[in-house]
Design a protein around this motif. Structure first.
Motif, PDB file in Angstrom:
ATOM      1  N   LEU A 182      -0.822  -0.212   9.579  1.00  0.00           N
ATOM      2  CA  LEU A 182      -1.260  -1.613   9.601  1.00  0.00           C
ATOM      3  C   LEU A 182      -0.055  -2.542   9.620  1.00  0.00           C
ATOM      4  O   LEU A 182      -0.017  -3.519  10.377  1.00  0.00           O
ATOM      5  CB  LEU A 182      -2.132  -1.908   8.383  1.00  0.00           C
ATOM      6  N   LEU A 183       0.954  -2.233   8.801  1.00  0.00           N
ATOM      7  CA  LEU A 183       2.155  -3.062   8.730  1.00  0.00           C
ATOM      8  C   LEU A 183       2.849  -3.127  10.090  1.00  0.00           C
ATOM      9  O   LEU A 183       3.263  -4.202  10.544  1.00  0.00           O
ATOM     10  CB  LEU A 183       3.103  -2.489   7.674  1.00  0.00           C
ATOM     11  N   GLN A 184       2.945  -2.001  10.748  1.00  0.00           N
ATOM     12  CA  GLN A 184       3.581  -1.964  12.070  1.00  0.00           C
ATOM     13  C   GLN A 184       2.790  -2.777  13.089  1.00  0.00           C
ATOM     14  O   GLN A 184       3.366  -3.491  13.915  1.00  0.00           O
ATOM     15  CB  GLN A 184       3.713  -0.514  12.542  1.00  0.00           C
ATOM     16  N   GLY A 198       0.816  -1.205   0.000  1.00  0.00           N
ATOM     17  CA  GLY A 198       0.000   0.000   0.000  1.00  0.00           C
ATOM     18  C   GLY A 198       0.848   1.253   0.000  1.00  0.00           C
ATOM     19  O   GLY A 198       2.032   1.226   0.331  1.00  0.00           O
ATOM     20  N   THR A 199       0.235   2.374  -0.385  1.00  0.00           N
ATOM     21  CA  THR A 199       0.947   3.654  -0.418  1.00  0.00           C
ATOM     22  C   THR A 199       0.406   4.636   0.620  1.00  0.00           C
ATOM     23  O   THR A 199       1.062   5.627   0.927  1.00  0.00           O
ATOM     24  CB  THR A 199       0.831   4.293  -1.814  1.00  0.00           C
ATOM     25  N   TYR A 225       4.029  -7.851  -3.414  1.00  0.00           N
ATOM     26  CA  TYR A 225       3.812  -7.354  -4.771  1.00  0.00           C
ATOM     27  C   TYR A 225       3.381  -5.893  -4.746  1.00  0.00           C
ATOM     28  O   TYR A 225       2.852  -5.397  -3.770  1.00  0.00           O
ATOM     29  CB  TYR A 225       2.739  -8.186  -5.487  1.00  0.00           C
ATOM     30  N   GLU A 226       3.602  -5.228  -5.870  1.00  0.00           N
ATOM     31  CA  GLU A 226       3.082  -3.876  -6.057  1.00  0.00           C
ATOM     32  C   GLU A 226       2.386  -3.831  -7.411  1.00  0.00           C
ATOM     33  O   GLU A 226       2.583  -4.702  -8.268  1.00  0.00           O
ATOM     34  CB  GLU A 226       4.192  -2.833  -5.982  1.00  0.00           C
ATOM     35  N   THR A 227       1.539  -2.842  -7.597  1.00  0.00           N
ATOM     36  CA  THR A 227       0.764  -2.767  -8.826  1.00  0.00           C
ATOM     37  C   THR A 227       0.571  -1.322  -9.249  1.00  0.00           C
ATOM     38  O   THR A 227       0.581  -0.412  -8.413  1.00  0.00           O
ATOM     39  CB  THR A 227      -0.605  -3.448  -8.642  1.00  0.00           C
ATOM     40  N   ASP A 228       0.398  -1.127 -10.560  1.00  0.00           N
ATOM     41  CA  ASP A 228       0.138   0.202 -11.097  1.00  0.00           C
ATOM     42  C   ASP A 228      -1.348   0.421 -11.350  1.00  0.00           C
ATOM     43  O   ASP A 228      -1.752   1.527 -11.711  1.00  0.00           O
ATOM     44  CB  ASP A 228       0.912   0.404 -12.412  1.00  0.00           C
TER      45      ASP A 228
END
Length: 199
Positions: free
Chosen positions: A18-20, A10-11, A71-74
């Motif tokens: 959330l990650l933390q 996420g950006t 993963y990342e996405t455009d």
């Protein structure tokens, strides 16, 4: 402690929070896709309808991020928003996340019944009327149209939305869909929390 999520980086600042939390609390993260089911008991289950795993694979690339999101996405992340059906005996609730109209067009193609029965290659079809619809994306005009609303024909719908939000949700177009068809709906901006009691 278990979190179900698509493994996309996420950006938004909320993603970092959330990650933390995940790392701090050692939360197990599972990625579930269309066709995956969580069986709670003999009467109750959650079946995922979207995203298709092959669709996710087609729009992502490997990320250097460490952790569960690999993963990342455009593409618009709303196109990968999870859609699932919660079932308890004859009660069916459709949860739609922030999905868009394009995704619901795909769901109609994927899960339209042959009569009232599944075809051999389907794990789910909309064979009976949806008991409860959680309206997608807070009632955004880009998330729901009259065609899909008629297709699932929910008995009641809930729009989760904050009062006087900056995005103007829910849209007048979506509210007009409900009013024109006489379908019952509730908004949290007007009623606060909406409790659903499953018989």
């Amino acid at each position: 402690k278990r979190l179900i999520a698509v493994p996309i980086v996420g950006t938004a600042p909320q993603y970092r929070e959330l990650l933390q939390t995940i790392q701090k609390r050692s939360v197990k993260v599972d990625s579930l896709y269309a066709g995956d089911t969580i069986k709670i008991d003999n009467h109750t289950s959650i079946t995922f309808l979207w995203p298709l795993k092959k669709y996710v694979s087609s729009v992502v690339k490997k990320s250097d991020e460490k952790g569960w999101a690999k993963y990342e996405t455009d593409v618009d992340p709303n196109l990968i928003s999870q859609v699932f059906v919660f079932r308890h005996d004859d009660f069916q609730a459709l949860f739609t996340g922030d999905s868009t109209i394009d995704i619901f067009d795909k769901l109609q193609e994927l899960y339209r019944c042959n009569g009232r029965k599944k075809t051999p290659d389907q794990f789910f079809c909309f064979s009976t009327r949806i008991s409860l619809l959680k309206v997608p994306h807070h009632g955004s005009k880009n998330a729901l149209n009259k065609r899909f609303l008629s297709f699932i024909n929910p008995k009641v719908s809930v729009i989760s939305v904050g009062r006087k939000n900056q995005y103007g949700h829910p849209s007048l177009e979506v509210l007009d869909y409900f009013r024109a068809t006489g379908k019952q709906y509730f908004t949290t901006s007007e009623r606060g929390n909406v409790d659903v009691i499953v018989p």
